[in-house]
Structures are given as structure tokens and as C-alpha cells.
Design an enzyme around this catalytic site. Sequence first.
Site, PDB file in Angstrom:
ATOM      1  N   PRO A   2       0.802  -1.207   0.000  1.00  0.00           N
ATOM      2  CA  PRO A   2       0.000   0.000   0.000  1.00  0.00           C
ATOM      3  C   PRO A   2       0.838   1.261   0.000  1.00  0.00           C
ATOM      4  O   PRO A   2       1.733   1.413   0.827  1.00  0.00           O
ATOM      5  CB  PRO A   2      -0.782  -0.101   1.299  1.00  0.00           C
ATOM      6  CG  PRO A   2      -0.189  -1.242   2.067  1.00  0.00           C
ATOM      7  CD  PRO A   2       1.018  -1.702   1.361  1.00  0.00           C
ATOM      8  N   GLU A   3       0.536   2.122  -0.921  1.00  0.00           N
ATOM      9  CA  GLU A   3       1.113   3.461  -0.935  1.00  0.00           C
ATOM     10  C   GLU A   3      -0.017   4.417  -0.548  1.00  0.00           C
ATOM     11  O   GLU A   3      -1.086   3.980  -0.153  1.00  0.00           O
ATOM     12  CB  GLU A   3       1.710   3.758  -2.316  1.00  0.00           C
ATOM     13  CG  GLU A   3       2.741   2.699  -2.717  1.00  0.00           C
ATOM     14  CD  GLU A   3       3.383   2.932  -4.076  1.00  0.00           C
ATOM     15  OE1 GLU A   3       3.586   4.089  -4.446  1.00  0.00           O
ATOM     16  OE2 GLU A   3       3.691   1.940  -4.764  1.00  0.00           O
ATOM     17  N   HIS A 119      -3.755 -15.370   8.732  1.00  0.00           N
ATOM     18  CA  HIS A 119      -3.112 -14.053   8.734  1.00  0.00           C
ATOM     19  C   HIS A 119      -4.003 -12.923   9.235  1.00  0.00           C
ATOM     20  O   HIS A 119      -3.676 -11.756   9.069  1.00  0.00           O
ATOM     21  CB  HIS A 119      -2.555 -13.701   7.358  1.00  0.00           C
ATOM     22  CG  HIS A 119      -1.691 -14.775   6.780  1.00  0.00           C
ATOM     23  ND1 HIS A 119      -0.564 -15.256   7.427  1.00  0.00           N
ATOM     24  CD2 HIS A 119      -1.805 -15.487   5.642  1.00  0.00           C
ATOM     25  CE1 HIS A 119      -0.011 -16.211   6.694  1.00  0.00           C
ATOM     26  NE2 HIS A 119      -0.747 -16.384   5.611  1.00  0.00           N
ATOM     27  N   ARG A 137       2.686 -11.026   5.359  1.00  0.00           N
ATOM     28  CA  ARG A 137       4.132 -10.865   5.552  1.00  0.00           C
ATOM     29  C   ARG A 137       4.499 -10.257   6.904  1.00  0.00           C
ATOM     30  O   ARG A 137       5.661 -10.276   7.304  1.00  0.00           O
ATOM     31  CB  ARG A 137       4.717 -10.028   4.403  1.00  0.00           C
ATOM     32  CG  ARG A 137       4.663 -10.778   3.091  1.00  0.00           C
ATOM     33  CD  ARG A 137       5.137  -9.939   1.930  1.00  0.00           C
ATOM     34  NE  ARG A 137       6.582  -9.784   1.907  1.00  0.00           N
ATOM     35  CZ  ARG A 137       7.233  -9.138   0.934  1.00  0.00           C
ATOM     36  NH1 ARG A 137       6.563  -8.598  -0.069  1.00  0.00           N
ATOM     37  NH2 ARG A 137       8.525  -9.034   0.963  1.00  0.00           N
TER      38      ARG A 137
END
Length: 298
Positions: A2-3, A119, A137
Amino acid sequence: MPELPEVEITRRGLWAGIRKRPQLQDLVFHRKDLRYPLPLQNGKKLLNHRVVQIERRGKYLIFVFDHDLFVISHLGMSGTWRVQQLQLQQSLHSEQTQQLLQTVQNSSQGRSQNRIGPHDHIEMIFEGLELIYNDPRRFGFFLLLDSRKKVEKYFENMGFEPLSSDWSADDLYKKIHSRQQNIKSALMDQKIIVGIGNIYACEILFRAGVSPWKRASRINQESLEKIILQTRVVLQEAIDRGGSSIQDFKNTAGHLGDFQKNFSVYGREGEACRKCGHKIRQRKNQGRSTFWCSKCQH
DNA sequence: AAGAGGCCCTGATAGC
DNA sequence: TGCTATCAGGGCCTCT
């Protein structure tokens, strides 16, 4: 992942979800840490407090609670938040709440309830719905700060907010004119300007017609203005299109973004430039794939 | 002291 | 089918 655009999409979705019922009823952690330790004990301070706003600074989300409590949430590379409706019985039974609290120690209980998947690391439970943080991650993080001063301190060294108009081309010039690094690295440096990551750096520079390999200190006034303009245009366009989903970005409703269809260069190595037809090239810069058109960008 | 590189972690994909 | 290698949107730490 995500930016800035993806984080902004997330911010809006989260706020839309909880704004009418903003009191945090429960907070559940399914592991003890992500990138940093999770506030397993301190997190209890947040219970029964209200979220009065969700802010964004660069790629960071800030949950602003009443009584000067703050949560900083960063999505790392693969984090997403989703809004999920709760069954009535789940949200109203205090026994259920007790059980959920204990799942800090035992995440399998949460999974067996069929709300939680692989997750899913954090649940923020409100009346009737919950916010679930998922991050394969685990580069993301979730920090509790107990004063606005600490929040300001946390962000004190961060660069300009690209979509804000409280800075000018001159301000940016002052920050980069002595930089020996290339312009792409400078654009991705969060101390200079925030929110721009690998994808949008490539896209912005293509639209501005500036080579990613050009030294920051050698960017002329005209190009700098173009870069600033295109930064704003590209980021805003991406927000309007729901962000970019390369692999797995999803908004809080679980929907994919659309802006990846508009990429001019990112991920298009070997394909024809949409402007001039030349082959898009790819080369690493500081370990990150960099895409550009050598004919359109100088 | 700015800037480059390694590292944290899992999953998807490519190549054999 | 299954192994191995490579790569992925970020940012912090270390070394030069």
C-alpha cells in the site's frame, strides 16, 4: 503493497464503517507481534473509548480516540483492514467478549468461530461490526500512543504531504537541491515527501517526462513543477479509482482497486510505451524494480 | 552524514 | 508433481 492511495482508501472505508458506532468494545490480538510487539496489555486502555477520527499521514493510519489515545497502524507490504459485520449475539454477550480477550493467548479459538482466517492478526470490535487486520508478511505494525505529543514526535521527521497545499515547489527544491541520489530515490524518501512508493514513483516520473535516473540536484524548475503536479494528479486519480491491486490490495469491503489498469510503465517491461511505442525498460534501483520509457523520460 | 544494501516475512510465479 | 530461486506495494538498521 500500500502506498498513499491505498492507505487513504482504507482510511475512508474504516471510518465509514465505525463512525456511527465508534465505541471500541473489544480488542483481540491473535499473536504477540507483527513488525513490533503488539500492545497486548496496554491495548486494554482503549476499551470503551470512542474513535473520534481516523487520520492519515503518508502511509500511516492514525486512529484518534477520545481521552488522548492514539493507534498508529501501518500496512507494511501486505496489510489490509476489512470491515466485517458481527452477529448480534456476538456483539452483545459479555461472555463472548471475555472469551475473545483470552484469544490473545490462543488464536485457534478465534478461528474456530469462523470469523477469522489465516493471517488475521487483530480484531477491533465495535457495536455490530469489527475491523480485522490481515497481513501475511507481517511487515505492518500497530502501535498505541497515549498523547498527541507522542504522535507529533513520531511524525516529526516526515516529509511533505503530497495532496496538501501547505508547501511549494521552492520548499521541495530546498530539500532536494543538494541530493546526490537520483530523483526516484528522492521521491520515495519519506523524509522528503510522504506516501510515494515504488509503483507511484515510476508512474509519476513517466507522466512528468523525467528519467528516474536523473540526479535530484539536477532537476530544473520546470521539471520539478511537473513532478509536483503529476504527483498530485496520479495519487488523486489512484484514490478515485480505488487504489492499485497488483497482487492482493483490497479495500475494507474486500474489493480490488482499479488503478493498475492505468499503469503507464509499472510492470510493463518489454511492452510498448503508450505514448511513443518504444519498449518500456526495467532496471533495479536500490533493490526495487524501476520501469521507464527511455524515449519519453529524460 | 547521505546513501546504498541487507533484513524482516509469506506467497505467487517461473523454470527446471 | 515438486523442488528451488526469484520477486513483491515498506521501512528500519548498519555500514561506508
